[in-house]
Scaffold this active site. Structure first.
Site, mmCIF file in Angstrom:
data_model
loop_
_atom_site.group_PDB
_atom_site.id
_atom_site.type_symbol
_atom_site.label_atom_id
_atom_site.label_comp_id
_atom_site.label_asym_id
_atom_site.label_seq_id
_atom_site.Cartn_x
_atom_site.Cartn_y
_atom_site.Cartn_z
ATOM 1 C CG ASP A 116 -0.214 -0.077 2.555
ATOM 2 O OD1 ASP A 116 1.164 -0.100 2.621
ATOM 3 O OD2 ASP A 116 -0.885 -0.798 3.600
ATOM 4 C CD GLU B 295 0.920 -6.692 3.291
ATOM 5 O OE1 GLU B 295 1.916 -7.363 3.435
ATOM 6 O OE2 GLU B 295 0.783 -5.388 3.481
ATOM 7 C CD GLU C 282 0.580 4.364 4.605
ATOM 8 O OE1 GLU C 282 -0.265 5.084 5.272
ATOM 9 O OE2 GLU C 282 1.707 4.699 4.956
ATOM 10 C CG HIS D 184 10.834 5.656 9.417
ATOM 11 N ND1 HIS D 184 10.867 6.458 8.405
ATOM 12 C CD2 HIS D 184 10.092 4.554 8.791
ATOM 13 C CE1 HIS D 184 10.502 5.922 7.498
ATOM 14 N NE2 HIS D 184 10.061 4.798 7.582
HETATM 15 C C1 UD1 Z 1 6.819 4.784 3.503
HETATM 16 C C2 UD1 Z 1 5.293 4.497 3.005
HETATM 17 C C3 UD1 Z 1 4.759 3.683 4.080
HETATM 18 C C4 UD1 Z 1 5.497 2.530 4.632
HETATM 19 C C5 UD1 Z 1 6.741 2.936 4.953
HETATM 20 C C6 UD1 Z 1 7.582 1.811 5.438
HETATM 21 C C7 UD1 Z 1 4.147 5.767 1.361
HETATM 22 C C8 UD1 Z 1 3.489 7.138 1.113
HETATM 23 N N1 UD1 Z 1 4.658 5.738 2.587
HETATM 24 O O1 UD1 Z 1 6.733 5.904 4.611
HETATM 25 O O2 UD1 Z 1 3.319 3.189 3.585
HETATM 26 O O3 UD1 Z 1 4.787 1.938 5.720
HETATM 27 O O4 UD1 Z 1 7.510 3.730 3.831
HETATM 28 O O5 UD1 Z 1 8.939 2.514 6.050
HETATM 29 O O6 UD1 Z 1 4.477 5.225 0.538
HETATM 30 N N2 UD1 Z 1 14.086 8.542 4.151
HETATM 31 C C9 UD1 Z 1 15.575 8.421 3.916
HETATM 32 N N3 UD1 Z 1 15.967 7.308 3.881
HETATM 33 C C10 UD1 Z 1 15.183 6.191 3.563
HETATM 34 C C11 UD1 Z 1 13.857 6.394 3.405
HETATM 35 C C12 UD1 Z 1 13.259 7.556 3.945
HETATM 36 O O7 UD1 Z 1 15.856 9.517 4.318
HETATM 37 O O8 UD1 Z 1 15.941 5.346 3.242
HETATM 38 C C13 UD1 Z 1 13.419 9.831 4.480
HETATM 39 C C14 UD1 Z 1 13.199 10.875 3.198
HETATM 40 O O9 UD1 Z 1 13.562 12.346 3.552
HETATM 41 C C15 UD1 Z 1 11.962 10.774 2.509
HETATM 42 C C16 UD1 Z 1 10.991 10.484 3.761
HETATM 43 O O10 UD1 Z 1 12.075 9.827 4.663
HETATM 44 O O11 UD1 Z 1 11.720 11.674 1.673
HETATM 45 C C17 UD1 Z 1 9.770 10.024 3.595
HETATM 46 O O12 UD1 Z 1 9.930 8.777 2.884
HETATM 47 P P1 UD1 Z 1 8.469 8.217 2.130
HETATM 48 O O13 UD1 Z 1 8.804 6.970 1.715
HETATM 49 O O14 UD1 Z 1 7.594 9.265 1.524
HETATM 50 O O15 UD1 Z 1 7.425 7.939 3.500
HETATM 51 P P2 UD1 Z 1 7.975 6.791 4.538
HETATM 52 O O16 UD1 Z 1 7.513 7.584 5.742
HETATM 53 O O17 UD1 Z 1 9.236 6.258 4.657
HETATM 54 N N1 UDP Z 2 12.615 -3.479 10.051
HETATM 55 C C1 UDP Z 2 13.799 -3.549 9.830
HETATM 56 N N2 UDP Z 2 14.793 -2.777 10.265
HETATM 57 C C2 UDP Z 2 14.332 -1.664 11.253
HETATM 58 C C3 UDP Z 2 13.018 -1.666 11.785
HETATM 59 C C4 UDP Z 2 12.277 -2.699 10.973
HETATM 60 O O1 UDP Z 2 14.386 -4.285 9.037
HETATM 61 O O2 UDP Z 2 15.123 -0.979 12.090
HETATM 62 C C5 UDP Z 2 11.833 -4.534 9.210
HETATM 63 C C6 UDP Z 2 10.698 -5.410 10.065
HETATM 64 O O3 UDP Z 2 11.189 -6.583 10.410
HETATM 65 C C7 UDP Z 2 9.664 -5.367 9.184
HETATM 66 C C8 UDP Z 2 9.662 -3.982 8.373
HETATM 67 O O4 UDP Z 2 11.007 -3.549 8.358
HETATM 68 O O5 UDP Z 2 9.608 -6.703 8.297
HETATM 69 C C9 UDP Z 2 8.589 -3.041 8.706
HETATM 70 O O6 UDP Z 2 8.972 -1.980 8.202
HETATM 71 P P1 UDP Z 2 8.301 -0.344 8.533
HETATM 72 O O7 UDP Z 2 7.832 -0.566 9.834
HETATM 73 O O8 UDP Z 2 9.053 0.544 8.100
HETATM 74 O O9 UDP Z 2 6.959 -0.457 7.585
HETATM 75 P P2 UDP Z 2 5.434 -1.263 7.391
HETATM 76 O O10 UDP Z 2 5.572 -2.616 7.743
HETATM 77 O O11 UDP Z 2 4.795 -0.475 8.502
HETATM 78 O O12 UDP Z 2 4.842 -0.687 6.263
#
Ligand code: UD1
Ligand code: UDP
Length: 374
Positions: free
Chosen positions: A99, A121, A135, A247
């Site tokens: 999602d 999923e 999502e 995160h």
């Molecule tokens: C995204 C997904 C969410 C998922 C989550 C898993 C969307 C809108 N959101 O949220 O559904 O549950 O990932 O973790 O698709 N960033 C970094 N490095 C990384 C990753 C992220 O710096 O490796 C920072 C960047 O500034 C980026 C921001 O996080 O622009 C947001 O990333 P984004 O993928 O838009 O949203 P998430 O909160 O990570």
């Molecule tokens: N995970 C990881 N490292 C971390 C935190 C989470 O590898 O420091 C893994 C965790 O085991 C799970 C997935 O990342 O499989 C969950 O990711 P996240 O919570 O970012 O996204 P969501 O599942 O809510 O979409």
């Protein structure tokens, strides 16, 4: 049978974890399938960790992440850059997962190219437009466009049926997250890395470890402030040790560091590699999270999860009592953690449950279905 071209698109950490075992399973069946793997790079560092661990070979790496980009920017970039890939590769099927914005916009791009879409999923719903945001709508849009819905549970299949999706296009498989977890546990049995060595230094057998993760957009601001204040209060108990891989989203990182940096009994660390995270989950007494994937993994390790959200698209865990919805109310988080810390019999009841999300066979079931029907 003519070899079918299967193109995977993913972009974030959890998508990569959950498609890794499926990609491997398709690749074992070379006489039937030709696999092409595309990363949008919606995530960067957090995605690279997973790609490295599962040794996923990318055919296209679109590198679309920029710091704190808006959903609109990201969505436009995904649509534009995938067109070139789909025009060139002309796959028979595009597989998307879950999602995220990558999921929804890869589905739209595939639809524009009139390519069949398979959704892994499929069918998770809260039926609340803004929770989780975005999502719930990402997966609903994807569901409208999907040709084959691989639903992890009976409940997810029911959700799709309630949206008038044709029952012949819904296949219940279990969640591939359990396939990944079982692979991960196997690989990490004798596995050591610098992150695990680092964790060994901050974990103590004398204290109960509480593992925290969180990233939901609807918790930004007040929600995360409440969560952090609850953690701060809990950390005053000398028998508790809090480990929090934060995160990388700046909306999360900034709040968490502002409130929790430098506090005793609280270890703020960078996102962990998948094996290190599994290792840490296994050592934890309770997990406090708003994560979807963690809700699904924790029951396999017997760790109770307190879900810091007001609703969940994963009601199976709540029903099976492996998870408890505690929201983002500070006092509710504290009282529920204390209840599990002080009440051993309550704790044991939760930690001995069977995992309702899968048995490790989901990828095999999906590939088998595609062999017979694809
Ligand atoms: C995204 C997904 C969410 C998922 C989550 C898993 C969307 C809108 N959101 O949220 O559904 O549950 O990932 O973790 O698709 N960033 C970094 N490095 C990384 C990753 C992220 O710096 O490796 C920072 C960047 O500034 C980026 C921001 O996080 O622009 C947001 O990333 P984004 O993928 O838009 O949203 P998430 O909160 O990570
Ligand atoms: N995970 C990881 N490292 C971390 C935190 C989470 O590898 O420091 C893994 C965790 O085991 C799970 C997935 O990342 O499989 C969950 O990711 P996240 O919570 O970012 O996204 P969501 O599942 O809510 O979409």
């Amino acid at each position: 049978m003519k070899t079918k071209k299967i193109l995977f698109v993913f972009g974030t950490r959890p998508e990569a974890i959950k498609v890794a075992p499926l990609i491997k399973e398709f690749q074992k069946n070379k006489q039937h399938f030709n696999v092409c793997v595309v990363s949008t790079g919606q995530h960067k560092e957090m995605l690279d960790q997973v790609i490295d661990f599962f040794d996923i070979k990318l055919d296209y790496e679109l590198k679309l992440m920029t710091p704190n980009q808006s959903l609109n920017q990201l969505s436009g970039k995904i649509l534009n850059s995938l067109k070139d890939v789909l025009d060139k590769e002309k796959p028979d099927y595009v597989f998307v997962h879950g999602d995220t914005t990558t999921t929804a916009f890869a589905s739209i791009a595939s639809f524009y190219n009139q390519i069949k879409i398979c959704h892994i999923e499929a069918g998770l719903r809260t039926f609340n437009k803004y929770s989780p945001f975005p999502e719930e709508i990402n997966r609903t849009i994807t569901g409208r466009l999907t040709d084959l819905h691989f639903a992890p549970t009976e409940q997810a299949a029911q959700n799709l049926l309630s949206e008038n999706i044709n029952k012949d296009s819904i296949i219940i498989t279990g969640n591939t997250v359990i396939d990944a977890l079982l692979d991960g546990i196997e690989i990490t049995k004798d596995y050591h890395d610098s992150q695990i060595s680092g964790l060994k230094k901050i974990i103590s057998n004398e204290k109960k470890t509480i593992l925290v993760t969180g990233h939901r957009r609807e918790n930004f601001g007040k929600g995360f402030e409440n969560i952090c204040n609850a953690i701060l209060e809990l950390s005053k108990n000398p028998n508790i040790n809090i480990v929090y891989p934060v995160h990388l989203n700046p909306n999360v990182k900034d709040t968490v560091h502002k409130i929790l940096s430098g506090k005793e009994n609280i270890h703020l660390i960078n996102p962990l590699s998948y094996p290190a995270f599994i290792w840490l989950m296994n050592k934890s007494y309770i997990i406090l999270t708003d994560s979807g994937g963690v809700q699904e993994e924790a029951p396999s390790l017997g760790i109770p999860v307190l879900v810091m959200r007001n609703n969940t698209e994963r009601p199976e865990g709540v029903k099976a009592k492996t998870a408890l919805l505690v929201g983002t109310n500070k006092n509710k988080i504290i009282s529920n953690v204390n209840n599990l810390i002080n009440n051993e019999s309550e704790y044991k009841k939760i930690s001995l449950k069977k995992n309702p999300y899968g048995d490790g066979m989901a990828s095999k079931k999906i590939v088998e279905y595609m062999k017979q029907n694809g």
